[in-house]
Design a protein around this motif. Structure first.
Motif, short mmCIF file in Angstrom:
data_model
loop_
_atom_site.label_atom_id
_atom_site.label_comp_id
_atom_site.label_asym_id
_atom_site.label_seq_id
_atom_site.Cartn_x
_atom_site.Cartn_y
_atom_site.Cartn_z
N TRP A 1 8.90 -7.92 -4.10
CA TRP A 1 8.75 -6.79 -4.52
C TRP A 1 7.58 -6.47 -5.63
CZ3 TRP A 1 9.37 -1.82 -4.11
CH2 TRP A 1 9.30 -0.95 -5.17
N ARG A 2 7.64 -7.61 -6.47
CA ARG A 2 6.52 -7.51 -7.68
C ARG A 2 5.18 -7.59 -6.93
NH1 ARG A 2 8.64 -10.73 -13.12
NH2 ARG A 2 10.53 -9.68 -13.04
N LEU B 1 0.04 -4.90 -4.96
CA LEU B 1 -0.80 -4.64 -3.95
C LEU B 1 -1.07 -2.70 -3.73
CD1 LEU B 1 0.51 -7.04 -1.18
CD2 LEU B 1 -1.66 -7.22 -2.30
N VAL B 2 0.02 -2.04 -3.92
CA VAL B 2 -0.06 -0.61 -4.04
C VAL B 2 -0.87 -0.37 -5.15
CG1 VAL B 2 1.22 1.38 -4.30
CG2 VAL B 2 1.89 -0.32 -2.74
N GLU C 1 4.07 -11.69 -12.53
CA GLU C 1 4.40 -10.57 -13.37
C GLU C 1 4.06 -9.14 -12.92
OE1 GLU C 1 2.48 -10.89 -17.13
OE2 GLU C 1 3.21 -12.79 -17.64
N ALA C 2 5.17 -8.37 -13.10
CA ALA C 2 5.04 -7.17 -12.27
C ALA C 2 3.97 -6.16 -13.20
CB ALA C 2 6.68 -6.36 -12.61
N PRO C 3 3.57 -5.15 -12.43
CA PRO C 3 2.49 -4.48 -12.87
C PRO C 3 3.14 -3.32 -13.65
CG PRO C 3 2.88 -3.82 -10.64
CD PRO C 3 3.70 -4.83 -10.87
N ALA D 1 -3.16 -1.98 -0.17
CA ALA D 1 -2.39 -1.30 0.77
C ALA D 1 -1.50 -0.43 0.26
CB ALA D 1 -1.66 -2.70 1.46
N THR D 2 -1.12 0.32 1.71
CA THR D 2 0.02 1.50 1.26
C THR D 2 1.30 0.70 1.28
OG1 THR D 2 0.16 2.14 3.71
CG2 THR D 2 -1.55 3.29 2.15
N THR D 3 2.40 1.72 1.00
CA THR D 3 3.79 1.21 1.17
C THR D 3 4.09 0.83 2.49
OG1 THR D 3 4.64 3.24 1.24
CG2 THR D 3 4.64 2.48 -1.02
N GLU D 4 3.58 1.82 3.58
CA GLU D 4 3.83 1.62 4.92
C GLU D 4 3.21 0.28 5.57
OE1 GLU D 4 3.91 4.48 8.69
OE2 GLU D 4 2.47 4.99 7.29
N GLU D 5 2.09 0.03 5.03
CA GLU D 5 1.38 -0.97 5.56
C GLU D 5 1.92 -2.38 5.12
OE1 GLU D 5 -3.21 1.18 5.55
OE2 GLU D 5 -2.36 -0.08 3.92
N ILE D 6 2.43 -2.44 4.02
CA ILE D 6 3.19 -3.60 3.34
C ILE D 6 4.50 -3.78 4.16
CG2 ILE D 6 4.56 -4.42 1.28
CD1 ILE D 6 2.21 -3.03 -0.41
N ASP D 7 5.14 -2.61 4.29
CA ASP D 7 6.48 -2.63 4.94
C ASP D 7 6.33 -3.33 6.40
OD1 ASP D 7 8.07 -2.09 3.09
OD2 ASP D 7 8.21 -0.13 3.75
#
Length: 323
Positions: free
Chosen positions: A200-201, A206-207, A266-268, A212-218
């Motif tokens: 998830w992090r 990446l977003v 580390e999360a953004p 990448a977009t959320t759709e591309e990552i999924d």
């Protein structure tokens, strides 16, 4: 699902999404279920949630005696646990609140009754702190949404928990057609959530970085690694990547890449801009379909996928079978 009839009683404290998932699963496995939730309209919401889950449960196969009518609500926590074989706590993820409720459950329930907390992050020793009657039976029993379909439950004992109590818990969750995974050491987030959090992090980075977009990552997960993970998990997938020499060769060949800056653990920072990107991306993917419709699509997919997983991962007691 199991064909074995049981007359055991599951007591559920807190009937949100997770609590209702436990209720649906237990009813489908022939349990009596007693529920308590002080929120107005809780019973109506639960009965509707069970009704919505039932078609998927029927496809998987109901146990003898399974019935939506074996659910009843009571008006106090004490009444809910009076005759419980197993108690499942699902109150909001706030440590002080969970400790308060678990202390009351410990005081009210018979000493031998296992009390499982659905917490996704807290350690059982922290949850046991205010329990004085039989603290060791208060454990983590962390499921995954939708609980009525996904079989994994992470069981974690605390400092006061005995091996016998963990074995009792393992047997009870097996009776609900779960696959119990006993976590060897207490750690925040247990096992699966720590793995999902790492992914998830990285996805948020990446977003955020415009890669990448959320759709591309999924899509990368759905059509790539996710297909392999659903059968083999992470390590066995990489074992195959090493060819005939297996994991040893894979580590020799690709191990040095672990030192490269490919990932950011580390999360953004969750800026307004990043939040907007994620929300708009998910809304685009949802395409104006309500969550209930997406839930049904997910459940139909999981029912068929579970059939495949069961075909290629032979049934075994708990998780002892080889993948």
């Amino acid at each position: 699902m199991s064909e074995q009839h049981t007359s055991k009683q599951l007591s559920v404290i807190g009937t949100g999404v997770i609590g209702n998932g436990w209720i649906s699963r237990a009813l489908a496995q022939g349990f009596d279920v007693v529920a308590f939730d002080p929120m107005k309209g809780a019973e109506a919401r639960t009965r509707n949630a069970v009704k919505n889950a039932w078609p998927s449960l029927e496809k998987l196969g109901l146990a003898d005696g399974a019935s939506q009518e074996r659910l009843r609500f009571v008006d106090s926590l004490e009444a809910a646990v009076e005759n419980a074989d197993l108690v499942q706590e699902n109150v909001p993820e706030r440590l002080e609140l969970k400790r308060e409720i678990l202390a009351k459950l410990d005081a009210a329930a018979p000493s031998a009754t296992i009390i499982g907390s659905s917490t996704s992050g807290f350690k059982p020793t922290d949850l046991q702190q205010d329990c004085t009657k039989a603290p060791g039976r208060v454990i983590v029993a962390h499921p995954f949404n939708p609980v009525y379909l996904l079989p994994l439950v992470e069981l974690v004992g605390g400092e006061a928990t005995t091996a016998a109590q963990m074995e009792t818990a393992r047997a009870l969750y097996r009776d609900m057609a779960m696959r119990p995974l006993i976590v060897r050491k207490e750690i925040e987030g247990h096992i699966a959530d720590r793995l999902m959090e790492a992914l998830w992090r990285e996805a948020l980075h990446l977003v955020n970085d415009g890669v990448a977009t959320t759709e591309e990552i999924d899509a990368a997960v759905v059509y790539g690694c996710g297909l392999r993970w659903s059968l083999m998990g992470t390590f066995l997938t990489f074992h195959l990547a090493g060819g005939d020499a297996g994991m040893r060769h894979m580590l020799e060949q690709f191990g040095p890449a672990l030192k490269l800056p490919w990932t950011k653990l580390e999360a953004p920072e969750l800026t307004d801009e990043l939040i907007d990107k994620v929300v708009k991306g998910c809304e685009h993917q949802a395409a104006d379909r309500p969550v209930a419709q997406l839930d049904k699509r997910r459940d139909d997919f999981l029912v068929e996928l579970l059939d495949l997983v069961h075909k290629y991962w032979p049934e075994a007691e708990g998780l002892e079978g080889r993948i």
